[in-house]
Motif scaffolding. Structure first.
Motif, PDB file in Angstrom:
ATOM      1  N   GLU A 533       0.839  -1.210   0.000  1.00 54.81           N
ATOM      2  CA  GLU A 533       0.000   0.000   0.000  1.00 54.81           C
ATOM      3  C   GLU A 533       0.871   1.257   0.000  1.00 54.81           C
ATOM      4  O   GLU A 533       0.455   2.311  -0.458  1.00 54.81           O
ATOM      5  N   PHE A 555      -4.059  -8.500  -2.857  1.00 53.05           N
ATOM      6  CA  PHE A 555      -3.662  -7.129  -3.174  1.00 53.05           C
ATOM      7  C   PHE A 555      -3.853  -6.839  -4.662  1.00 53.05           C
ATOM      8  O   PHE A 555      -4.395  -5.807  -5.054  1.00 53.05           O
ATOM      9  N   HIS A 559      -6.438  -4.119  -6.394  1.00 53.75           N
ATOM     10  CA  HIS A 559      -5.862  -2.917  -7.008  1.00 53.75           C
ATOM     11  C   HIS A 559      -5.943  -2.934  -8.532  1.00 53.75           C
ATOM     12  O   HIS A 559      -5.168  -2.250  -9.198  1.00 53.75           O
TER      13      HIS A 559
END
Lengths: 790, 219
Positions: A533, A555, A559
């Motif tokens: 992040e 993740f 994203h």
């Protein structure tokens, strides 16, 4: 004017075909065109002249195959100066007004490099260097390495050119219709390798016509920060009335090739089938054209011999398992030189999803430079992942980088003066991307600010060495949270600032954060997600950790990096696969081995070892099962693949046993030196014998393939080895076997020698003086057992 | 003229793979293993070949192109022909990488892959020769022979490599010991004949009666 100066502001025109034209002038199939520099100097000079007249800025000498594999050193020393002289004559006589340069043409050696072929990397470097030195002495303006079909050989040639002269070097590769070199590299991999080593222009020639080469040229234009070169064929050859014609006309060639120049190609000419007419048409087509500026692409990239891995787009996983720290079995493998174990760890990490493999083989008692070089060569022979070379030893780093077939990740440099002075020159010479630790001679700053300052300083120093920002990745040092509560936050702050303020890529050794705490995977994964992040580009992780892999796939899905969440879905399917429930109620260790079931054999052995002594397990189960299979094989009821599957299952069981008794578990029998003889590069047969011998407890010292006579004799003498096994596949390599045996009789007269391999027979074995001929691997084991008794 | 061809994937012959791998038992047991090998190998296999048609000169032994050779086997193979096809074919370096990998990790799989590679390059040659043969109609191609076969000298390899420019055209090279790399490759010579098909072909036409790969049931 220097050719690079000229290139800055102009489109540079190369010449066209040479070989195809000489053939039409009477060069016979199989005849070496380079000899024509001596026998037909007027024809060669006239051809060069015709290209200068057509508008070429660069004419390449007729030296494509001028190396010492094709010519003696004496003849080479006459051919190359004559070739350069022919080009100079043409330049002198041509009255056309354009700038004119002479390039030393360097084609492939004609051999494949090890491990695929028999030419050693350093021998390749030295033969190219000889050619380059002769060309430079004769007064060329630049070096043109062309038509290379193998990335490793291209590296050898470029390294030779760089080490032998300061002239500009242009490098061009021959790509197939699949967009790859013969040995597998794609455009992105070649761009990474060649730019890393500082080639002055890079590109594509031969194989195909301009239309078919367009896709790969466009890839070059997309990735390359260096000027791109293009030299296509005039399409494909066909025969008409006994003459060879090519299917792309001069006009079509000029039009199609010019289009790619308008898209950004800066150095352009023709290859097979093109003539001065083609070059004249091309020059005319582009006469008023302005060159497209070459732009810096700022891509942080490493590569293997097949592909590149880019940082800053998707998170990159660097597998950490090839590292002896805290691993008894791994340490033992290093001490024993058991490279197979290391290769296995590599392959398993690739299967688990690693993109790059860290390679650390540092132990106090081993020769780390030699070991890292060897591990690098062996890993890149069987694995296509880029490697991260991990050593604190500059000499080890230099040797491994030199042999690496691609652009490597370097682990690591730091803000310490000594470290930068050691690593940056290596990076400049061999190419690479360095992981830079944000610490310096005063230690690790406690705050983010201090770490960012060090990063700035590292970039400044790197620039002074000619290393650009894109080739440095910062590691802001994950520290243990159990020792310092703010540790993780400082690391993440520094990470975010370096990414934002300096625009550099980042990496972390994630697992340090959890040191000293329970359930480490849990903390590691949470920290990994937080770091991603905050702009983490890459992480050194354990790819076998389910928590880390969950974090990674989640993740990417969250994203927008995983189209339709396909990777995530595929990964989740693996998660829900309950481990195969043992139908083991019936299965015994013996039956698992006999049926060749690797996983079951390992699992059953592990379970039995909870309560049983390792050695008794070997005696009661493993050896009897192997023996039963061996007898079936000898009786012709089982065949080689089945025998080997059982042997591999037994080996899997032994791996579990070795964990209990690492110091050579069951391997307490005699030493057995094993090698494939000089000139022979096939080693499956030898590896089969090795597998079986090890299962029967022999300590096998595997010297590999293509092993010189002296080395086998030296090792046998030094170790006082009682037995040597030699393998050869071809009649042409049997003489090397005979010489090895003769030398062994001299240096190690006590030693018994068994031979085997496809072409061998009892008769051959007798004639070359072997003690025994083994028609198959089982027979070699039986012989070893008998010989040991005596 | 040297012709360079990239061939389509030849049809798979699973029985041949098993035979080359030394699997003599029931095929059922090997079948899933072979399928798995095919799945892994297919993406790295390339099918490239190079060939040339050359007239034969029979002054003082056999001469073709810039090559000269004395060999009874070759003379028999070219009997009655006044020209020949000289060819080289390879399934590429990527496959050698795969073999190398399993040679270390799992010799049992390496043995199966070895068989697969042998089948691939033979099938490639068969398909290529069938195509060339069809293009020669009404003439046709006689069965091919290779260096090392019968009394055809291995040394002939060097001449074939030079004449076909194998290194540059298809990335095929020769080691000092005359091994071909990539390893799954073939060089061969076949006469161009106008005679009808001989009735002995394949193993039946071969003199090497003790060959480990001789088809079962062949005399």
């Amino acid at each position: 004017m220097n050719v690079l100066e000229f290139l800055k502001h102009n489109i540079v025109f190369l010449d066209g075909g040479t070989g195809t034209i000489l053939q039409s002038q009477g060069l016979q199939p199989g005849e070496r065109p380079e000899r024509w520099n001596l026998t037909h100097p007027d024809e060669i000079a006239a051809l060069h002249r015709a290209y200068f007249d057509a508008g070429s800025n660069i004419v390449a000498t007729n030296t494509f195959g001028a190396n010492r594999l094709h010519f003696s050193s004496d003849e080479l020393a006459r051919i190359i100066p004559a070739a350069v002289e022919n080009a100079k004559t043409a330049r002198r006589e041509c009255t056309a007004p354009q700038e004119k340069f002479i390039a030393l043409d360097v084609g492939p050696s004609g051999k494949l490099l090890k491990p695929l072929g028999d030419l050693d990397f350093e021998d390749a470097v030295s033969l190219f260097a000889e050619t380059v030195r002769l060309g430079v002495q004769a007064g060329v303006d630049l070096i043109l390495i062309e038509t290379m079909g193998d990335s490793y050989e291209t590296k050898a040639a470029l390294l030779a050119a760089k080490e032998s002269c300061g002239l500009p070097v242009f490098v061009s590769n021959a790509f197939g219709a699949d967009g790859k070199l013969m040995t597998g590299a794609d455009a992105a991999a070649m761009v990474a390798l060649l730019e890393g080593m500082g080639a002055d222009a890079i590109g594509v020639n031969c194989s195909l016509g301009p239309e078919q080469l367009a896709p790969v040229v466009r890839e070059y234009l997309q990735y390359a920060s260096a000027p791109v070169l293009l030299k296509p064929n005039a399409g494909l050859p066909r025969e008409e009335d006994g003459k060879t014609l090519f299917d792309v006309t001069a006009a079509d060639f000029a039009r199609l090739t010019a289009q790619l120049v308008r898209e950004g190609v800066r150095v352009v000419g023709g290859c097979c089938g093109t003539t001065p007419d083609y070059i004249a048409a091309l020059c005319k087509e582009l006469a008023t054209e302005k060159p497209v500026p070459v732009t810096e692409k700022n891509r942080t990239v490493v590569s293997s011999y097949t592909h590149a891995v880019t940082f800053g787009e998707q998170p990159v996983l660097i597998g950490e398992r090839i590292n002896p720290t805290g691993k008894k079995r791994f340490k033992q493998a290093l001490v024993d030189g058991d490279i197979d174990y290391i290769l296995n760890e590599g392959v398993r990490q690739q299967d688990a999803g690693a993109h790059i493999l860290d390679v650390n083989v540092g132990l106090p008692d081993i020769d780390e430079p030699a070991m890292l070089e060897r591990a690098t060569c062996e890993l890149q022979a069987v694995l296509d992942l880029p490697l991260q070379l991990d050593t604190a030893h500059p000499d080890a780093m230099a040797r491994a980088l030199r042999r690496y077939n691609g652009k490597a990740l370097i682990n690591s440099v730091s803000g310490k003066k000594e470290s930068m002075a050691a690593i940056f020159p290596l990076l400049k010479k061999y190419g690479g991307v360095a992981i830079a630790l944000t610490l310096d001679d005063s230690g690790i700053p406690a705050d983010a600010e201090g770490r960012v300052r060090i990063a700035e300083n590292i970039l400044k120093t790197a620039a002074a060495y000619g290393v650009s920002k894109k080739d440095v990745i910062f590691d802001t040092l994950a520290m243990t949270v159990s020792a310092e509560p703010n540790a993780a936050r400082v690391t993440l702050d520094a990470l975010r600032r370096i990414r934002k303020e300096l625009g550099a890529n980042t990496s972390l050794g994630v697992s340090n954060v959890s040191f000293g705490l329970p359930a480490r995977d849990c903390l590691n994964a949470a920290f990994f997600t937080s770091a991603l992040e905050n702009g983490l580009s890459a992480a050194i992780v354990n790819p076998f950790s389910a928590e880390i892999m969950k974090a990674y796939y989640a993740f990417r899905a969250l994203h927008g990096m995983d189209e339709n969440c396909l990777d995530y879905i595929a990964f989740s399917a693996k998660l829900s696969d309950a481990p195969v429930q043992p139908t083991d109620t019936e299965q015994t260790l013996q039956s698992a081995i006999r049926r060749g079931l690797k996983e079951q054999a390992a699992r059953l052995a592990k379970a039995r070892l909870e309560t049983e002594e390792p050695l008794s397990l070997v005696q009661t189960d493993v050896i009897p099962a192997l023996d039963a299979v061996g007898r079936e094989f000898e009786a012709g009821r089982l065949y080689l693949p089945q025998l080997l599957m059982s042997a591999e299952a037994a080996k899997a069981a032994f791996e579990e046993i070795k964990v209990r008794i690492p110091a050579r578990g069951a391997g307490n029998r005699s030493e057995f030196v094993l090698a494939t003889v000089r000139g022979d590069i096939h080693d499956i047969g030898k590896n089969i014998v090795k597998l079986l011998l090890e299962n029967y407890g022999f300590r096998v010292l595997d010297l590999g393939k293509d092993v010189p006579e002296e080395k086998i004799a030296d090792v046998a003498a030094e170790r006082r080895a009682p037995m040597v096994g030699l393998s050869a596949l071809m009649t042409t390599t049997v003489p090397a076997m005979a010489r090895t045996i003769a030398l062994l009789r001299e240096c190690a007269p006590w030693c018994k020698v068994v031979v085997g391999g496809a072409v061998l027979t009892q008769d051959y074995a007798d004639r070359i003086g072997a003690d025994h001929y083994a028609p198959d691997a089982m027979d070699a084991v039986r012989w070893a057992e008998e010989t040991e008794k005596q | 003229m040297i012709r360079v061809v990239t061939c389509p994937e030849p049809a798979w012959d699973r029985k041949e793979i098993a035979r080359y791998a030394g699997w003599r038992g029931e095929l059922n047991e090997a079948a899933p293993l072979i399928e798995d090998c095919i799945r892994e190998a297919a993406p790295v296999l390339q099918y490239r070949a190079v060939y040339s048609v050359l007239p034969i000169d029979r002054l003082d032994g056999l001469r073709f192109g810039n090559l000269a050779c004395r060999s009874k086997t070759l003379e028999r193979a070219l009997c009655g022909c006044d020209s020949l096809v000289m060819l080289a074919a390879t399934v590429g370096a990527g496959f050698d990488r795969l073999l190398q990998k399993y040679s270390v990790l799992s010799p049992s799989r390496a043995v199966l892959l070895q068989g697969l590679g042998a089948e691939r390059v033979e099938s490639l040659c068969n398909a290529l020769c069938a195509d060339i043969s069809a293009s020669l109609c009404p003439k046709r191609l006689a069965p091919r022979v290779s260096p090392g076969y019968g009394d055809i000298p291995m040394e002939l390899q060097r001449g074939i490599f030079a004449a076909l420019d194998c290194e540059r055209k298809i990335g095929l090279t020769l080691t000092d010991g005359l091994l071909m790399t990539p390893s799954k490759s073939v060089t061969a010579i076949a006469g161009i004949t106008d005679k009808a098909q001989a009735h002995r072909t394949g193993c039946a036409a071969c003199d090497k009666k003790d060959c480990a790969f001789r088809m079962e049931g062949t005399e």
